[in-house]
Design a protein around this motif. Structure first.
Motif, short mmCIF file in Angstrom:
data_model
loop_
_atom_site.label_atom_id
_atom_site.label_comp_id
_atom_site.label_asym_id
_atom_site.label_seq_id
_atom_site.Cartn_x
_atom_site.Cartn_y
_atom_site.Cartn_z
N ARG A 17 0.78 -1.24 -0.32
CA ARG A 17 0.00 -0.38 0.11
C ARG A 17 0.80 1.34 -0.40
N LYS A 18 0.00 2.43 -0.02
CA LYS A 18 1.14 4.03 -0.26
C LYS A 18 1.15 3.98 1.14
N ASP A 19 0.94 2.67 2.30
CA ASP A 19 1.78 3.70 3.31
C ASP A 19 1.98 2.38 4.21
N THR A 144 -11.14 0.29 5.72
CA THR A 144 -12.04 -0.35 4.86
C THR A 144 -11.39 -1.54 4.26
N VAL A 145 -12.27 -2.34 3.02
CA VAL A 145 -11.53 -3.72 2.84
C VAL A 145 -10.15 -3.67 1.81
N GLN A 146 -9.88 -2.45 1.54
CA GLN A 146 -8.90 -2.39 0.97
C GLN A 146 -7.82 -2.40 2.40
N ASP A 147 -8.07 -2.38 3.15
CA ASP A 147 -6.79 -1.73 4.33
C ASP A 147 -6.49 -3.11 5.23
N LEU A 148 -7.58 -4.34 4.71
CA LEU A 148 -6.48 -5.86 4.87
C LEU A 148 -6.02 -6.19 3.38
N ALA A 177 -12.64 3.14 -1.19
CA ALA A 177 -11.54 2.77 -1.44
C ALA A 177 -10.55 4.45 -1.17
N ASP A 178 -9.91 4.26 -0.59
CA ASP A 178 -8.75 5.51 -0.96
C ASP A 178 -8.10 5.28 -2.49
N SER A 179 -7.64 6.53 -2.55
CA SER A 179 -6.81 6.25 -4.52
C SER A 179 -5.72 5.62 -3.91
N ASP A 180 -5.15 4.47 -4.34
CA ASP A 180 -3.81 3.76 -4.03
C ASP A 180 -2.99 2.69 -4.83
N GLU A 181 -2.04 3.67 -5.87
CA GLU A 181 -1.32 2.98 -7.02
C GLU A 181 -0.83 1.43 -6.94
N TRP A 182 -0.57 1.53 -5.19
CA TRP A 182 -0.05 -0.25 -5.11
C TRP A 182 -0.56 -0.49 -5.10
N TYR A 183 -1.58 -0.71 -4.17
CA TYR A 183 -3.06 -1.85 -4.51
C TYR A 183 -3.77 -2.27 -6.26
N ASP A 184 -3.94 -0.68 -6.06
CA ASP A 184 -4.67 -1.02 -7.38
C ASP A 184 -3.53 -1.47 -9.09
N ARG A 185 -2.36 -2.21 -8.26
CA ARG A 185 -1.19 -2.40 -9.00
C ARG A 185 -1.49 -3.89 -9.27
N ILE A 186 -1.49 -4.61 -7.67
CA ILE A 186 -1.40 -5.97 -7.16
C ILE A 186 -2.69 -6.39 -7.88
N VAL A 187 -3.83 -5.63 -8.01
CA VAL A 187 -4.99 -6.60 -8.21
C VAL A 187 -5.39 -6.07 -9.61
N ALA A 188 -4.13 -5.59 -10.70
CA ALA A 188 -4.21 -5.66 -12.17
C ALA A 188 -3.22 -6.80 -12.26
N ILE A 193 -6.98 -11.57 -3.86
CA ILE A 193 -7.50 -12.47 -3.10
C ILE A 193 -8.47 -12.64 -2.16
N ASP A 194 -9.74 -12.33 -1.95
CA ASP A 194 -9.90 -11.72 -0.97
C ASP A 194 -11.32 -12.99 0.11
N PHE A 195 -11.85 -12.67 0.51
CA PHE A 195 -12.79 -13.22 1.38
C PHE A 195 -14.17 -13.13 0.59
N HIS A 196 -15.28 -13.52 0.80
CA HIS A 196 -16.64 -12.93 0.20
C HIS A 196 -16.52 -11.89 0.78
N GLU A 197 -18.09 -10.82 -0.07
CA GLU A 197 -18.41 -10.10 0.61
C GLU A 197 -19.26 -11.04 1.71
N ASP A 198 -19.80 -11.72 1.86
CA ASP A 198 -20.66 -12.26 2.93
C ASP A 198 -20.28 -12.02 3.63
#
Length: 251
Positions: A17-19, A144-148, A177-188, A193-198
């Motif tokens: 993440r950026k931080d 947020t989910v991004q923080d996990l 979620a906040d804009s985060d280029e590092w998170y976006d790069r990993i997802v791209a 690979i996450d837990f289901h929303e439920d």
């Protein structure tokens, strides 16, 4: 008595993440226990040791892993996240802390906020070497989910370990979620690979975890920001969890 130090060399630096970054090192074996923290000194700030918790249990081959998040005004943490490079030599000293699990004891409840996950992950991995580990319930939280940030690792561990249940908790499931280029790069690159929303529970850890008990006959470990640790401990005690059953470690 002169303080003993051990030297380890950075072999990997992963910006998640950026931080936040994960730093892996290899060096002299450090005699800590899973769940403890150490003082870390980086070469650029030799007089400013920082307390970090290993995210791996101790090993004879000297492998170490740290999860580091920047803090406001934190020169050292920001440098580690943004500028660490393989080959940097860190000094490690002063293993201490009382965060631990009795492997022959009752069910374990772990509560991890942010990088407070690191020492709890170390304990979980250490328990994989035990023939009959206790049942472990890990509540891991973020805004947020991004923080996990470790969702992929936790998902894999939970599939592999029948005695581990992971409960992801976020303060706002639907919030942007906040804009985060590092998170976006990993997802791209690899996709989420996450837990289901439920599987997600909404609220703060201090709100959600006490709703699942009083944990009268449990080992309870709480690790994260000082404010989260304090509020969660207070709410657990207020809802019937014995104070003597709770071990805490602010990060």
């Amino acid at each position: 008595m002169e303080q003993q130090t051990w030297t380890a060399t950075v072999v990997e630096h992963h910006r998640l993440r950026k931080d936040l970054a994960v730093v892996r090192l290899i060096g002299e074996p450090v005699p800590f226990r899973a769940g403890q923290y150490v003082d870390v000194t980086v070469p650029q700030f030799p007089n400013l040791p920082r307390r970090l918790s290993p995210a791996l249990p101790p090993s004879l081959d000297g492998k170490l892993e740290f999860h580091v998040r920047t803090v406001p005004g934190g020169w050292v943490s920001r440098h580690i996240v943004e500028n660490t490079t393989p080959g940097d030599r860190w000094q490690i000293s002063s293993p201490r802390g009382e965060l631990a699990v009795d492997e022959n004891g009752p069910t374990v409840v772990m509560v991890a906020g942010g990088t407070g996950l690191a020492p709890l992950r170390s304990i979980i991995l250490d328990l994989t070497q035990v023939p009959n580990p206790p049942q472990v319930y890990l509540f891991v939280g973020g805004r947020t989910v991004q923080d996990l940030y470790a969702s992929d690792m936790l998902w894999v561990l939970t599939q592999q370990l029948p005695w581990l249940t992971t409960v992801p908790v976020v303060e706002d499931i639907t919030g942007p979620a906040d804009s985060d280029e590092w998170y976006d790069r990993i997802v791209a690159q690899v996709g989420p690979i996450d837990f289901h929303e439920d599987d997600l529970l909404e609220g703060t850890l201090a709100q959600v975890v006490p709703e699942h008990g009083a944990f009268v006959d449990h080992q309870v470990l709480v690790c994260g920001s000082p404010a989260m640790v304090q509020s969660t401990r207070e709410r657990l005690i207020a809802t019937g969890t014995p104070a003597e059953s709770i071990r805490t470690d602010p990060v």
